[in-house]
Design a protein around this motif. Structure first.
Motif, short mmCIF file in Angstrom:
data_model
loop_
_atom_site.label_atom_id
_atom_site.label_comp_id
_atom_site.label_asym_id
_atom_site.label_seq_id
_atom_site.Cartn_x
_atom_site.Cartn_y
_atom_site.Cartn_z
N GLN A 1 0.80 -1.26 0.15
CA GLN A 1 -0.03 -0.06 -0.14
C GLN A 1 0.96 1.20 0.17
N SER A 2 0.50 2.40 -0.67
CA SER A 2 1.17 3.65 -0.63
C SER A 2 0.62 4.19 0.94
N ILE A 3 1.64 5.03 1.56
CA ILE A 3 1.13 5.51 2.85
C ILE A 3 1.02 6.94 2.88
N TRP A 4 -0.09 7.31 3.29
CA TRP A 4 -0.45 8.69 3.42
C TRP A 4 0.38 9.48 4.52
N GLY A 5 0.19 8.73 5.71
CA GLY A 5 0.90 9.49 6.95
C GLY A 5 -0.13 9.25 7.82
N GLU A 6 0.32 10.01 9.18
CA GLU A 6 -0.67 10.03 10.31
C GLU A 6 -0.49 11.01 11.29
N GLY A 7 -1.35 11.52 11.94
CA GLY A 7 -1.27 12.34 13.01
C GLY A 7 -2.27 13.64 12.61
N ASN A 8 -1.59 14.70 13.31
CA ASN A 8 -2.59 15.92 13.38
C ASN A 8 -2.39 16.74 12.20
N ILE A 9 -3.67 16.92 11.24
CA ILE A 9 -3.50 17.63 10.26
C ILE A 9 -3.58 19.20 10.27
N LYS B 1 0.79 22.48 13.35
CA LYS B 1 1.91 23.26 12.56
C LYS B 1 3.25 22.84 12.68
N LEU B 2 3.30 21.56 13.02
CA LEU B 2 4.44 20.77 13.01
C LEU B 2 4.39 19.65 12.23
N MET B 3 5.36 19.39 11.39
CA MET B 3 5.49 18.35 10.29
C MET B 3 6.67 17.39 10.43
N LEU B 4 6.54 16.20 10.34
CA LEU B 4 7.77 15.33 10.63
C LEU B 4 7.74 14.57 8.96
N ILE B 5 8.88 14.52 8.38
CA ILE B 5 8.84 13.91 7.04
C ILE B 5 10.25 12.82 7.17
N SER B 6 9.77 11.44 7.03
CA SER B 6 10.61 10.47 6.91
C SER B 6 11.15 10.25 5.54
N ILE C 1 2.83 13.16 10.45
CA ILE C 1 3.98 12.36 10.24
C ILE C 1 3.73 11.71 8.92
N THR C 2 4.79 11.75 7.89
CA THR C 2 4.51 11.11 6.53
C THR C 2 6.14 10.83 6.02
N HIS C 3 5.96 10.48 4.83
CA HIS C 3 7.20 10.12 4.20
C HIS C 3 7.39 10.72 2.89
N ALA C 4 8.67 11.11 2.39
CA ALA C 4 8.84 11.91 1.41
C ALA C 4 8.86 11.10 -0.03
N VAL C 5 8.56 9.83 0.03
CA VAL C 5 8.29 9.01 -1.22
C VAL C 5 7.47 8.04 -0.28
N THR D 1 5.09 15.39 -5.57
CA THR D 1 3.67 16.05 -5.79
C THR D 1 2.85 15.89 -4.55
N TYR D 2 2.79 14.84 -3.91
CA TYR D 2 1.99 14.44 -2.86
C TYR D 2 2.42 15.09 -1.47
N LEU D 3 3.76 15.15 -1.45
CA LEU D 3 4.28 15.81 -0.13
C LEU D 3 4.20 17.19 -0.23
N LEU D 4 4.28 17.65 -1.34
CA LEU D 4 4.28 19.16 -1.74
C LEU D 4 2.73 19.64 -1.54
N LYS D 5 1.74 18.84 -1.79
CA LYS D 5 0.54 19.15 -1.62
C LYS D 5 0.03 18.85 -0.20
N GLN D 6 0.64 17.89 0.46
CA GLN D 6 0.32 17.89 1.69
C GLN D 6 0.90 19.31 2.68
N ILE D 7 2.01 19.79 2.12
CA ILE D 7 2.68 20.85 2.94
C ILE D 7 1.62 22.07 2.44
N LYS D 8 1.14 21.98 1.28
CA LYS D 8 0.20 22.97 0.84
C LYS D 8 -0.75 23.08 1.76
#
Ligand code: SF4
Length: 226
Positions: free
Chosen positions: A64-72, A75-80, A118-122, A142-149
């Motif tokens: 499966q692809s992984i979206w991430g988890e946590g509080n959307i 204002k803090l993000m963690l990228i693995s 918390i999410t991944h770069a890829v 594009t997915y990570l950049l959209k999440q950041i946006k």
């Protein structure tokens, strides 16, 4: 002018004229579908596009692809980096021993996973756990950049060698950016080593600890003194 919106309008216009089939090849059709999904102004739609994504060949090896988890709303993000086999199995970031080490790292700066999104770069695992290739990173970013946006973090903690490849096109060495508070657009990002790397290279523990102290200091400046 938004090219995706313009293309959609053009297709509707053709449809009004009675054309209900456009002969494009399979690759172009997939690209159009993905880009139209990603242009939608809605996190859920992007999440659905990610779940079905075939933008690069990693879709063939993932469970499966992984979206991430946590509080959307955080204002803090963690990228693995990219999911390992266990993360791919459980569908979430930082499980097992790596997750335990992450918890300890965050605890040392008086934070927990719940403070972050918390999410991944890829977003998909790679064959044999190899680092993702540049074209895979490019297809996925594009997915990570959209999440950041959408999430609009003020402060990002990025772990490992893959996240810098999303943010810098000039391919800086990891040592030249690690441990620095780097202002990019509307957020500040700090790159440091991934817990997996720390497990294999205990000598970097001290550097990570120093980096985390910098992160904590800026966290206090932004969130506690404002
Ligand atoms: S790695 Fe990213 S671009 Fe490639 S298939 Fe997975 S979600 Fe899509």
């Amino acid at each position: 002018m938004n090219p995706v919106e313009e293309t959609k309008k053009y297709f509707f216009y053709l449809n009004e004229l009675g054309l209900n089939y456009i002969p494009v090849d399979k690759t172009l059709r997939k690209l159009l579908q993905n880009n139209i999904y990603l242009a939608e102004n809605n996190l859920e739609k992007i999440k659905n596009a990610l779940a079905n994504c075939e933008r690069c060949t990693l879709y063939r090896v993932r469970k499966q692809s992984i979206w991430g988890e946590g509080n959307i709303d955080s204002k803090l993000m963690l990228i693995s980096e990219y999911p390992d086999r266990e993360e791919d199995f459980y569908g979430k970031p930082f499980v097992g021993i790596t997750g335990e080490l992450l918890d300890k790292m965050l605890k040392s700066i008086k934070l927990t996973r719940k403070d972050f999104f918390i999410t991944h770069a890829v977003k998909c695992k790679t064959p044999g756990g190899r680092p993702p290739e540049l074209e895979e990173i490019s297809a996925c970013k594009t997915y990570l950049l959209k999440q950041i946006k959408f999430i609009k973090p003020k402060l990002i903690l990025a772990l490992g060698f893959t996240p810098p490849k999303i943010f810098f096109t000039n391919n800086p060495t990891f040592s030249s950016i690690r441990g620095k508070l780097i202002k990019l657009k509307n957020f500040t990002i700090l790159f440091t080593y991934h817990p997996n790397y720390m497990l294999k290279n205990p000598a970097v523990k001290r550097l990570v600890w120093e980096d985390l102290q910098k992160f904590r200091k800026l966290y206090e400046q932004i969130f506690e003194n404002s």
